[in-house]
Write a protein that holds these residues in place. Structure first.
Motif, PDB file in Angstrom:
ATOM      1  N   HIS A 111     129.953  66.262   9.677  1.00 24.49           N
ATOM      2  CA  HIS A 111     128.760  66.774  10.369  1.00 24.49           C
ATOM      3  C   HIS A 111     129.124  68.122  10.977  1.00 24.49           C
ATOM      4  O   HIS A 111     130.033  68.230  11.812  1.00 24.49           O
ATOM      5  CB  HIS A 111     128.350  65.772  11.462  1.00 24.49           C
ATOM      6  CG  HIS A 111     127.104  66.139  12.196  1.00 24.49           C
ATOM      7  ND1 HIS A 111     125.844  65.947  11.670  1.00 24.49           N
ATOM      8  CD2 HIS A 111     126.921  66.695  13.422  1.00 24.49           C
ATOM      9  CE1 HIS A 111     124.937  66.360  12.547  1.00 24.49           C
ATOM     10  NE2 HIS A 111     125.557  66.815  13.627  1.00 24.49           N
ATOM     11  N   ASP A 168     127.932  71.254  13.119  1.00 22.16           N
ATOM     12  CA  ASP A 168     126.905  71.679  14.090  1.00 22.16           C
ATOM     13  C   ASP A 168     126.844  73.196  14.184  1.00 22.16           C
ATOM     14  O   ASP A 168     127.713  73.815  14.802  1.00 22.16           O
ATOM     15  CB  ASP A 168     127.230  71.098  15.474  1.00 22.16           C
ATOM     16  CG  ASP A 168     126.968  69.608  15.524  1.00 22.16           C
ATOM     17  OD1 ASP A 168     127.921  68.832  15.757  1.00 22.16           O
ATOM     18  OD2 ASP A 168     125.808  69.203  15.310  1.00 22.16           O
ATOM     19  N   HIS A 196     123.989  70.455  10.481  1.00 23.06           N
ATOM     20  CA  HIS A 196     122.962  70.291  11.514  1.00 23.06           C
ATOM     21  C   HIS A 196     122.649  71.674  12.058  1.00 23.06           C
ATOM     22  O   HIS A 196     123.406  72.230  12.855  1.00 23.06           O
ATOM     23  CB  HIS A 196     123.510  69.362  12.612  1.00 23.06           C
ATOM     24  CG  HIS A 196     122.541  69.164  13.733  1.00 23.06           C
ATOM     25  ND1 HIS A 196     122.916  68.559  14.910  1.00 23.06           N
ATOM     26  CD2 HIS A 196     121.234  69.498  13.883  1.00 23.06           C
ATOM     27  CE1 HIS A 196     121.880  68.517  15.716  1.00 23.06           C
ATOM     28  NE2 HIS A 196     120.844  69.079  15.113  1.00 23.06           N
ATOM     29  N   MET A 222     121.069  73.989  14.272  1.00 23.12           N
ATOM     30  CA  MET A 222     120.386  74.198  15.552  1.00 23.12           C
ATOM     31  C   MET A 222     120.119  75.686  15.708  1.00 23.12           C
ATOM     32  O   MET A 222     120.790  76.413  16.466  1.00 23.12           O
ATOM     33  CB  MET A 222     121.248  73.650  16.701  1.00 23.12           C
ATOM     34  CG  MET A 222     121.298  72.129  16.679  1.00 23.12           C
ATOM     35  SD  MET A 222     122.538  71.425  17.757  1.00 23.12           S
ATOM     36  CE  MET A 222     123.920  71.400  16.606  1.00 23.12           C
ATOM     37  N   ASP A 282     122.341  61.227  16.561  1.00 27.69           N
ATOM     38  CA  ASP A 282     123.347  62.250  16.845  1.00 27.69           C
ATOM     39  C   ASP A 282     123.349  62.568  18.337  1.00 27.69           C
ATOM     40  O   ASP A 282     122.363  63.041  18.883  1.00 27.69           O
ATOM     41  CB  ASP A 282     122.990  63.516  16.043  1.00 27.69           C
ATOM     42  CG  ASP A 282     123.956  64.647  16.255  1.00 27.69           C
ATOM     43  OD1 ASP A 282     123.676  65.746  15.753  1.00 27.69           O
ATOM     44  OD2 ASP A 282     124.976  64.444  16.927  1.00 27.69           O
TER      45      ASP A 282
HETATM   46 FE   LIG Z   1     124.766  67.467  15.534  1.00 25.73          FE
END
Ligand SMILES: [Fe+2]
Ligand SMILES: O=C(CO)[C@H](O)[C@H](O)COP(=O)(O)O
Length: 220
Positions: A50, A52, A84, A86, A196
């Motif tokens: 994962h 980020d 992920h 963001m 998450d």
């Molecule tokens: Fe995350």
């Protein structure tokens, strides 16, 4: 349900139940040693990595971006990279991330709240990601109602229900997000549902019981 056993994540799900996948968040690792940290979690049984990505605009923090992902990909050519994103205006990074993750499986998860009026609409962002060969995830923050996803769930491969406010690792799991997972699971029995934020041995059962099957494991 997966539990840590002799340094490995062991699935304890009975055969008839949906098995959880464990996705360590690399935000929690020594980023100066990212490649070897990634290799060791994969060797310990991690299903996906994962990653980020934070832009300091959609979330009040920065982490790393696609150049780092591209370097990491060289060291873990077969790993599934779960990005992920963001970031504001998520359509702007699709091509760069696709180029950085190519070679094996990857998912581009954008935040529903980050799609801006004057960029593509949500369905357009989904199509752009798919056209670039990646699986599609859509994420919602704790404060976003699950109903906001109704027009997009059928288009995506995965829904991420955040269980912390996005932007920082090490926060406390928010159990009041579980009804969203439950609602999604009852409507969509085969959908990949990810949670998450604050997941660990003391919170994984609540998430799996609500119907999550993709578990991001970070600092806990
Ligand atoms: Fe995350
Ligand atoms: O998306 C994230 C933060 O916005 C991270 O993936 C998440 O916080 C995982 O770390 P932890 O388990 O420490 O919460």
């Amino acid at each position: 349900m997966a539990v840590p056993l002799n340094g490995q994540w062991q699935c304890q799900c009975p055969p008839h139940k949906r098995c959880c996948k464990i996705q360590p968040s690399m935000l929690a690792c020594d980023l100066a040693d990212l490649a070897s940290e990634a290799k060791s979690v994969l060797a310990a049984g991690a299903d996906e990595l994962h990653l980020d990505v934070m832009d300091g605009h959609f979330v009040p923090n920065m982490s790393f971006a696609h150049p780092v992902v591209a370097s990491l990909r060289k060291h873990v050519p077969d790993a599934y990279l779960d990005c992920h994103m963001m970031v504001s205006r998520p359509s702007q990074w699709v091509e760069a991330v696709a180029g950085s993750t190519k070679g094996a499986g990857a998912r581009y998860t954008f935040h529903l709240e980050a799609v801006e009026e004057d960029e593509l609409d949500v369905a357009g962002v989904v199509k752009l990601i798919r056209d670039h060969g990646m699986q599609v995830g859509v994420a919602i923050k704790p404060g976003t109602a699950v109903e906001a996803l109704s027009a997009v769930v059928a288009l995506v491969d995965m829904v991420l229900v955040m269980t912390v406010e996005p932007g920082f690792g090490g926060q406390k799991f928010m159990p009041n997000c579980m009804p969203k997972v439950l609602a999604l699971r009852s409507e969509h029995p085969d959908l990949d549902i990810q949670v998450d934020g604050g997941l660990g041995p003391s919170t994984i059962d609540a998430a799996a019981a609500a119907g999550a099957n993709l578990i991001v494991a970070g600092s806990t």
